[in-house]
Design an enzyme around this catalytic site. Structure first.
Site, mmCIF file in Angstrom:
data_model
loop_
_atom_site.group_PDB
_atom_site.id
_atom_site.type_symbol
_atom_site.label_atom_id
_atom_site.label_comp_id
_atom_site.label_asym_id
_atom_site.label_seq_id
_atom_site.Cartn_x
_atom_site.Cartn_y
_atom_site.Cartn_z
ATOM 1 N N CYS A 206 0.862 -1.178 0.000
ATOM 2 C CA CYS A 206 0.000 0.000 0.000
ATOM 3 C C CYS A 206 0.894 1.222 0.000
ATOM 4 O O CYS A 206 1.837 1.324 0.793
ATOM 5 C CB CYS A 206 -0.913 0.005 1.217
ATOM 6 S SG CYS A 206 -1.983 1.462 1.274
ATOM 7 N N ASP A 428 -16.320 22.538 12.633
ATOM 8 C CA ASP A 428 -15.719 21.495 11.801
ATOM 9 C C ASP A 428 -16.541 20.220 11.979
ATOM 10 O O ASP A 428 -16.094 19.257 12.610
ATOM 11 C CB ASP A 428 -14.260 21.272 12.218
ATOM 12 C CG ASP A 428 -13.520 20.306 11.291
ATOM 13 O OD1 ASP A 428 -14.107 19.886 10.277
ATOM 14 O OD2 ASP A 428 -12.366 19.977 11.605
ATOM 15 N N CYS A 455 -15.449 18.641 5.458
ATOM 16 C CA CYS A 455 -14.929 17.559 4.616
ATOM 17 C C CYS A 455 -15.944 17.145 3.562
ATOM 18 O O CYS A 455 -15.727 16.175 2.835
ATOM 19 C CB CYS A 455 -14.526 16.358 5.474
ATOM 20 S SG CYS A 455 -15.891 15.654 6.429
#
Length: 498
Positions: A206, A428, A455
């Protein structure tokens, strides 16, 4: 029929939500529904907000994963509705100029890094456009020109946290199945196939984390094989080796959290001692025994086998303790850019009362505390609030307070009356955005400035529309935290209307 069955299996594996289907069941399914066609020589025109590419055929919008704008492809339809369809590429006729060679051998299989085939600068353009589209189509409010997106300095090996699953039945690709090769050893340590809880793709390498993570994962897998340890059976819910969390901080500190599916003290100690001996650089070696149905460890006791029960991240001289259950932005270097820009957007002069909503472990609160009079942080998770208090204490920040509870229940008129009206609010929230009740209380509190870090530009845009009667958008700053994915963070600064 055999040819159609094999084609069906290939298509289902290539699409989300793959489930094993017998030939008998396929025959019944085939009688019930008409097989969807292959669309030939279709030009990919754009990228959708969720990361898939878009093609338009007559009045039909077709969503296709792993394609690039400018590709000319043949598309096998997997699902068709009235105005849109979903499919996958079965032939790449003419590659786009916006296409590069993916760097990972697991591309298209593990479900991560879905934009590896797109140049990074083009990825940034797509993310900037995603923010623009959300503000125009969802928020439908006035906003200034969007500041160019901040790209990530590192586009590989940027994650500080990775989680892997052990399995006794690794998922076989169509190529492996048709090769005729016998796979006596089906043990795996890797990622779940998207949409399939019991399918785990064995990962060789990965590229998202420092290579130490690969070496640790492969060592544990090989140790389990050589010593006849049981790998977890995701259907039967049994087996010793279950999951692995690896955290590598920007300070160089390393945390390992092994999750064991059986309370086998002798073999647990064998595994943990082997890891400690092979990797002396690990500073926090922990484990849990998890015999529950799900993989979450939030409600489990974590045992410290060796070293500390935390690692330390650092920004601008501030230290942040990160425990096995702590949330911390997974891109450490880019998190600094995110927080720095959020602080700049707050325009603090040293005399403000700041509310930090959804404070998590208090990272933003601590980051702004030296630039204002007082900070109050609110967060749903009690353990995170305890981490926030510790982080404030170890940094000598005495002008902070932290409260735990559901935001809509904590942030009330009474709370604001008791603790003071905020001059600045930094929010947030999670991907779902803010609850309408929270937005109402924010507007009643009427801070002169709001910094909204998100996000998810879509839910952020929805909330901005609710705030628009009282607030105007002053600046918009996208930040890329996750290269090779469609995800993008966005910072919006709002000021109270005159």
């Amino acid at each position: 029929m055999w040819r159609r069955w094999r084609e069906f299996l290939t298509n289902r594996r290539a699409s989300r939500g793959y489930k094993s289907v017998s030939l008998q069941k396929f025959c019944k399914m085939s009688r019930k529904r008409k097989e969807l066609p292959v669309l030939e020589n279709i030009t990919i025109t754009d990228v959708a907000a969720e990361g898939k590419a878009i093609a338009r055929v007559d009045n039909l919008v077709v969503f296709v994963p792993y394609a690039a704008p400018g590709d000319v492809v043949d598309i096998k339809l997997d699902k068709k509705k009235h105005s849109y369809a979903e499919g996958h590429v079965v032939a790449l006729k003419t590659p786009s100029a916006n296409r590069i060679e993916p760097f990972c051998e697991h591309f298209t299989l593990c479900g991560g890094c879905k934009w590896q085939h797109l140049p990074y600068q083009f990825q940034l353009q797509c993310k900037q456009k995603q923010v623009q589209d959300a503000l125009e189509r969802i928020a439908k409010v006035e906003f200034p020109p969007i500041t160019p997106i901040l790209g990530s300095e590192k586009t590989t090996c940027y994650r500080n946290k990775m989680e892997y699953t052990f399995s006794n039945k690794k998922w076989l690709t169509w190529e492996q199945m048709k090769s005729g090769e016998e796979f006596a050893d089906r043990t795996a340590a890797g990622f779940h196939i998207p949409g399939a809880f019991d399918k785990v793709l064995d990962i060789e390498c990965c590229h998202l984390q420092d290579d130490l993570g690969n070496r640790i994962r492969l060592f544990i897998k090989e140790f389990g094989r050589e010593n006849g340890l049981s790998f977890y059976d995701l259907r039967e819910q049994r087996g010793l080796l279950r999951t692995l969390m690896i955290r590598i901080a920007s300070t160089g500190e390393v945390m390992i959290v092994m999750s064991f599916g059986e309370d086998d003290t002798a073999n647990i100690e064998r595994v943990m001692n082997a890891i400690a001996d092979r990797f002396p650089e690990i500073t926090s070696l922990l484990y849990v025994v998890n015999t529950k149905v799900n993989d979450t460890i939030g409600d489990l006791d974590v045992v410290t086998f060796k070293g500390n029960d935390f690692i330390v991240e650092q920004m601008e001289g501030l230290k942040f303790r990160v425990g096995p259950k702590s949330f911390y932005q997974t891109n450490s270097l880019q998190a600094y850019e995110l927080y720095k820009n959020a602080r700049e957007a707050a325009r603090l002069n040293g005399d403000e009362l700041v509310y930090d909503l959804y404070t998590g472990t208090g990272t933003i609160a601590c980051f702004v505390a030296r630039h204002c009079r007082h900070v109050i942080g609110i967060e749903y998770v009690p353990e995170a609030i305890e981490d926030a208090k510790v982080n404030a204490a170890i940094n000598g920040l005495e002008n902070t307070e932290f409260y735990a509870g559901d935001m809509k229940n904590v942030l009330t008129r009474e709370f604001i009356a008791e603790h003071g009206k905020p001059d600045v609010m930094i929010v947030d929230p999670p991907r779902a955005g803010m609850h309408e009740d929270v937005v109402k209380v924010i507007m009643e509190a009427a801070p002169r400035r709001i910094v909204y870090v998100s996000c998810n530009p879509a839910t952020q845009a929805r909330d901005l529309a609710l705030l628009d009667p009282m607030y105007r958008i002053e600046s918009v700053q996208p930040v890329d935290m996750f290269p090779h994915t469609h995800h993008v963070e966005n910072i919006v600064a709002l000021t109270l209307r005159d």
